[in-house]
Scaffold this active site. Structure first.
Site, short mmCIF file in Angstrom:
data_model
loop_
_atom_site.label_atom_id
_atom_site.label_comp_id
_atom_site.label_asym_id
_atom_site.label_seq_id
_atom_site.Cartn_x
_atom_site.Cartn_y
_atom_site.Cartn_z
N GLY A 46 0.84 -1.19 -0.05
CA GLY A 46 -0.02 -0.15 0.12
C GLY A 46 0.88 1.19 0.00
N ALA A 120 -10.63 -4.20 -7.50
CA ALA A 120 -11.85 -4.95 -7.09
C ALA A 120 -13.14 -4.01 -7.23
CB ALA A 120 -11.64 -5.54 -6.09
N GLY A 187 0.94 20.25 6.97
CA GLY A 187 0.56 19.17 7.91
C GLY A 187 1.90 18.21 8.12
N ILE A 189 2.91 15.81 6.65
CA ILE A 189 3.74 15.24 5.36
C ILE A 189 4.64 16.45 4.88
CG2 ILE A 189 3.41 14.50 2.84
CD1 ILE A 189 1.19 12.53 4.05
N VAL A 274 -2.11 18.68 1.01
CA VAL A 274 -3.45 19.24 1.76
C VAL A 274 -4.18 18.24 2.20
CG1 VAL A 274 -3.29 21.48 0.48
CG2 VAL A 274 -4.74 19.66 -0.23
N ASP A 316 -7.35 3.63 6.54
CA ASP A 316 -7.66 5.07 6.07
C ASP A 316 -8.94 4.92 5.63
OD1 ASP A 316 -4.98 5.72 6.71
OD2 ASP A 316 -4.18 6.35 4.84
N ALA A 324 -0.74 4.48 9.84
CA ALA A 324 -0.45 2.95 9.49
C ALA A 324 -0.72 1.92 10.72
CB ALA A 324 0.97 2.47 9.01
N HIS A 448 20.22 3.95 32.44
CA HIS A 448 21.03 5.49 32.32
C HIS A 448 22.41 4.97 31.48
CE1 HIS A 448 22.69 9.22 33.52
NE2 HIS A 448 23.86 8.60 33.76
#
Ligand SMILES: Cc1cc2nc3c(=O)[nH]c(=O)nc-3n(C[C@H](O)[C@H](O)[C@H](O)COP(=O)(O)OP(=O)(O)OC[C@H]3O[C@@H](n4cnc5c(N)ncnc54)[C@H](O)[C@@H]3O)c2cc1C
Lengths: 473, 455
Positions: A46, A120, A187, A189, A274, A316, A324, A448
């Site tokens: 994807g 599909a 944004g 991205i 956008v 999405d 994701a 640490h």
């Protein structure tokens, strides 16, 4: 049925092989279902694997390295002949993508799932038509999972042409570095790709209609992200709208501020980022009877069920934060529900990471949200400036901040700005998901020297017991 | 929006119920909380109320079916506002104009995911509960448990630190829900025992473990308390009832199964290839037993104590004991006298498999007149199986072994098997039982004779 149309059956048809779809297919196969994974693209994975999370993080890491190397003289390191070969960089990224997408196909088939390449479309609520290279294939299913994802939004005034106006996909496979890049949309991205191109040497203008970057965060987060973008050399045009473009030898983007005053930005390339819109049209949802909201997101409940029994949707295409790992979790829920297990998406937090420099990561509520939800709150902040580990990494920018309920000390939210914030946020997500109180985290030993001690210190600060910074009186 | 109603787990070891009747059919409109069907648990007949208002789109079971907890019984097309929407964050907005691009919200919602399919009866939330904006505090593990048990976390009283809900809290609520359901309905519906004509022992002294059992065990070291399944409860009840009612006697004899074994080995593979069925030695015993039952019908009978009458069965329904992970069940082969051995083998394999998967129906566990149990795999010499009520006898098959035996004055090695007949001595005399067993053995020892007796 059309004569000559091939047909086949399966228990579960999964449409789309992004993170949501491929994970659902693997899990369903593991749970003993006969699964058919249908993907239009040539490779699986994807957006995330092919043109999203993975490619962007590859380029971000490479340009981070470039940045670090060029600023290492403080440590006595000077690099000469530090060169950028953009072809090689993209080639390296492509190999990573290839390895991962191949790995996905391997996992799907080795777990017993089948893969069909083609587009599909529902013809009924129990049947799909898949347009493959060899022609249409009818697929009958008992259950279907829709995981068709999203695509980038196109602006009518800035149509994508692959040369002057590009989207994130093209931006992640550059053949050259543009001298002047205008980014429309600030944004995550836009911020991530803006940082990449700035470091590759472009002059970057970023046009954002809102007055602030990451506007929904508390002020100190907004400030540091804005400062860092400026420090990096990205020119911010906040509160500006991109109106149109003109073009001769170069392109010009006309932008306008709130008062309507127009100005012009010169560009060799324009990146439009956008937002994204669900891929739910053109796939026969009406024929199946599946309902969407007015923006096209498929409506589902906690069990990822659509309004049509036996048809599920996730990732999405159902909205929510388009991430994701949200798709991954939803995929597990859907697969388990289909297998008859009592599963539900009941998560308290969906953590998120923005891979700017430094990274911004958060889980749970901001201060504003916590107050709006009716909490009296305490907060604790630890600046990485006071962290030994951050100094040795030469990465002292940023802070960890914890927000808790003042009465119960229940941890409500954590935000971290800093090196590797994305790696650290999972601890906060776990804490909130488990219903941890401040002292649960404070009572946990953090190794640490690590950056993760910063989270510990922010929790202690919320308790009024920070060690490495002075506590607020 | 489609909403499935899944049979909720109300605790108390109830894992399934029998669908008595539907009160709705597809296309009917229902109001929220309107009863849509009656189910019968071993506690009571319960009406299940609709979780939503809407129309019925699909019924997944037929009256008489066994429904397991978690099974989707019915699908409603809910009127939209009655379905609780998923806790969805404001989404990344695909703005239509150049706009603040991708914006991510941090929090799906501060409200806990309330599972849309809540149990039919919900405990009233504690009056002293926290303000509703606060999410019930439970780890993902505990939340999953609550979902499994059909418990709404908002209805759980938390015992953990700072109001955390523990697994134990969830379990307690689940069993309280069950009690509420049972109490609310006990007035209306008469409790019905699950197994037909199963005389249940009344609550006599000794039904419960004496209190000292607990004290004694905890006195000597750490213990664990495990809630038993409904099946185990039934087994316990039935075993007690049998032992308390019948006068058990067991008679044991041995059979030379050398010839039978040889014949079985010869046909086994062929049958497996031809019929795709795992052919075992069991059908020979079913057939031999049926032949012997015809000769001694008192072993295929029940005793009606109230009327002082013997009920002789004119059918040959043979039960066989099948192990499942949850405990022993006894599926029944109906009309074993009218089926051939391959068919019987098929039925045994199929029913045993479905019993293991808990997919066998109540109907298939009822009606046996006589039972066979193969305890051979356990080894040993012989056992004294408990007779399943209301039957009067059970045939035990024990381990098949090569043993030295004397034939014509010579010690030879033969395949031997001990067979036992446990019978209710109130109704069946030792002589009859021994004669019955002898008849079985004679058929088993010479399969040719068995063949001649087949109808
Ligand atoms: C530049 C960029 C960077 C990103 N970075 C991150 C990040 O760092 N972290 C993060 O969590 N998320 C990130 N994302 C978001 C992430 O990529 C998406 O949230 C994720 O890919 C969604 O997964 P999905 O399975 O829902 O859909 P997708 O990944 O979009 O996959 C859907 C698949 O379905 C196929 N398909 C669609 N319609 C059909 C059809 N009709 N028939 C057959 N196949 C069809 C498509 O070809 C596609 O392969 C980023 C996105 C972009 C663009």
């Amino acid at each position: 049925m059309v004569v000559g149309t091939a047909s086949r059956g399966c228990q579960v048809a999964v449409i789309g092989a992004g993170p949501g779809g491929y994970l659902a297919a693997i899990r369903l196969a593991q749970l003993g279902k006969d699964v058919l994974l249908i993907e239009d693209a040539k490779t699986l994975g994807g957006i995330c694997l092919n043109e999203g999370c993975i490619p962007s993080k590859a380029l971000i890491h490479a340009t981070d390295l470039l940045e670090e190397a060029s600023h290492a003289n403080e440590m006595g390191l000077t690099f000469t002949g530090l060169n950028l070969d953009i072809k090689k960089l993209v080639g390296w990224k492509d190999r990573i993508v290839k390895q991962l997408t191949g790995g996905v196909a391997f996992l799907v088939t080795k777990n017993g799932g089948d893969i069909l390449h083609g587009r599909a479309k529902f013809v009924t609520d129990r049947r799909l038509e898949v347009l493959t290279e060899e022609g249409p294939v009818l697929v009958e299913f008992e259950q279907a999972v829709i995981a068709t994802g999203s695509r980038q939004v196109e602006l009518p005034e800035f149509p994508f042409d692959g040369r002057w106006v590009i989207g994130s996909r093209e931006a992640l496979s550059p053949t050259s570095v543009p001298e002047r890049l205008v980014i429309i949309g600030g944004g995550y991205i836009g911020l991530e790709l803006g940082s990449v191109y700035r470091r590759l040497g472009s002059h970057v203008d970023l046009v954002e209609i809102a007055d602030e970057l990451v506007p929904f965060h508390d002020p100190e987060v907004r400030n540091i992200i804005t400062q860092r973008m400026r420090h990096l050399g990205v020119t911010l045009h906040m509160g500006h709208r991109a109106l149109r473009m003109e073009r001769d030898k170069i392109a010009r983007v006309i932008i306008a501020g709130k008062n309507g005053k127009e100005s012009t930005l010169e560009a060799d390339r324009i990146l439009v980022s956008v937002g994204r819109t669900p891929l739910s049209g053109d796939m026969g949802l009406d024929a199946a009877g599946v309902r969407t909201d007015d923006r096209g997101f498929i409506r589902v409940n906690h069990r990822m069920e659509t309004n049509v029994p036996g048809i599920y949707a996730l990732g999405d295409v159902v909205g929510g934060p388009l991430l994701a790992h949200k798709a991954y979790r939803e995929a597990k829920v859907a697969a388990e529900v289909i297998a008859g297990n009592p599963s539900a998406f009941d998560n308290v937090v969906i953590p998120a990471v923005v891979y700017t420099d430094p990274e911004l990561a958060w889980a749970g509520m901001t201060e504003t949200e916590a107050k709006a939800a009716g909490h009296r709150i305490v907060t604790g902040t630890f600046p990485f400036r006071a962290s030994g580990r951050a100094m040795t990494l030469s990465a002292v920018d940023g802070f960890a901040k914890t927000i808790a309920d003042a009465d119960s000390h229940l941890i409500l939210g954590v935000v971290i700005v800093g090196r590797d914030a994305g790696e650290m946020i999972s601890e906060a997500a776990l804490a909130i998901e488990m219903g941890a109180f401040l002292d649960d985290l404070a009572g946990t030993i953090h190794p640490h020297p690590t950056l993760s001690e910063g989270l510990l210190e922010s929790v202690e600060a919320a308790l009024g017991a920070a060690v490495h910074v002075l506590n607020a009186k | 929006m489609a909403v499935e109603f899944r049979l909720p787990d109300v605790g108390e070891g109830i894992h399934e119920a029998v669908l008595v009747k539907w009160r709705v059919k597809p296309g009917d409109t229902v109001k929220a909380d309107e009863p849509f069907c009656d189910v019968e648990t071993d506690k009571a007949v319960v009406e299940l109320p609709s979780p939503v208002a809407g129309t019925v789109s699909k019924l997944n079971f037929a009256p008489g079916d066994v429904v397991h907890v978690g099974d989707a019984m019915i699908v409603f097309d809910a009127d939209d506002d009655t379905v609780s929407k998923p806790a969805r964050p404001a989404s990344v907005s695909p703005e239509s104009s150049p706009a603040p691009a991708t914006r991510m919200t941090s929090q799906p919602s501060s409200a806990p995911a309330s599972v849309p399919h809540s149990p039919p009866v919900q405990a009233a939330p504690d009056a002293s509960a926290e303000p509703p904006a606060r999410r019930p505090l439970a780890t993902p593990h505990t939340r999953a448990l609550a979902r499994k048990l059909g418990v709404d976390l908002a209805a759980v009283a938390a015992s953990g630190k700072g109001g955390r809900i523990t697994d134990e809290d969830v379990r307690k609520t689940a069993s309280r829900l069950l009690q509420d359901t049972a109490e609310a309905l006990s007035a209306a519906a008469e409790p019905v025992p699950v197994i037909e004509s199963m005389p249940l022992v009344t609550h006599e002294a000794g039904e419960r473990l004496p209190e000292t059992a607990e004290r004694q065990s905890t006195d000597f070291g750490p213990v664990e308390r495990i809630r038993i399944s409904r099946l185990r409860q039934l087994i316990a009840r039935n075993m007690r009832a049998s032992k308390a009612t019948l006068a058990h006697v067991t008679h044991v004899d041995e059979a030379d199964v050398t010839d039978l074994d040889a014949m079985y080995r010869k046909v086994k593979q062929q049958v497996a290839d031809m019929q795709n069925v795992k052919f075992t030695i069991m059908p020979f015993f079913v057939k031999s037993a049926v032949a012997a039952l015809k000769k001694y019908p008192v072993l295929n009978a029940s005793f009606d104590e109230d009327n002082q009458e013997m009920i002789i069965k004119h059918y040959y329904h043979v039960g066989f004991a099948a192990d499942t992970p949850e405990g022993l069940v006894v599926p029944v082969i109906r009309d074993a006298d009218r089926k051939d051995m391959i068919r019987i083998a098929q039925e045994i394999a199929d029913k045993a498999e479905r019993a293991r998967e808990r997919k066998i129906t109540l109907d298939e566990l009822q009606g046996a007149g006589f039972t066979i149990t193969n305890v051979g795999p356990l080894g040993g010499l012989f056992a004294t199986p408990v007779i399943p009520l209301p039957q009067l006898a059970i045939l035990g098959m024990h381990a098949m072994k090569d043993r030295p035996v004397v034939r014509n004055g010579q010690i030879v090695i033969r395949k031997m098997m001990n067979l036992s007949i446990s019978f209710d001595h109130r109704m069946i005399d030792g002589m009859t039982a021994a004669a019955f067993l002898h008849e079985v053995i004679s058929l088993i020892e010479s399969p040719e004779m068995l063949m001649l007796r087949l109808v």
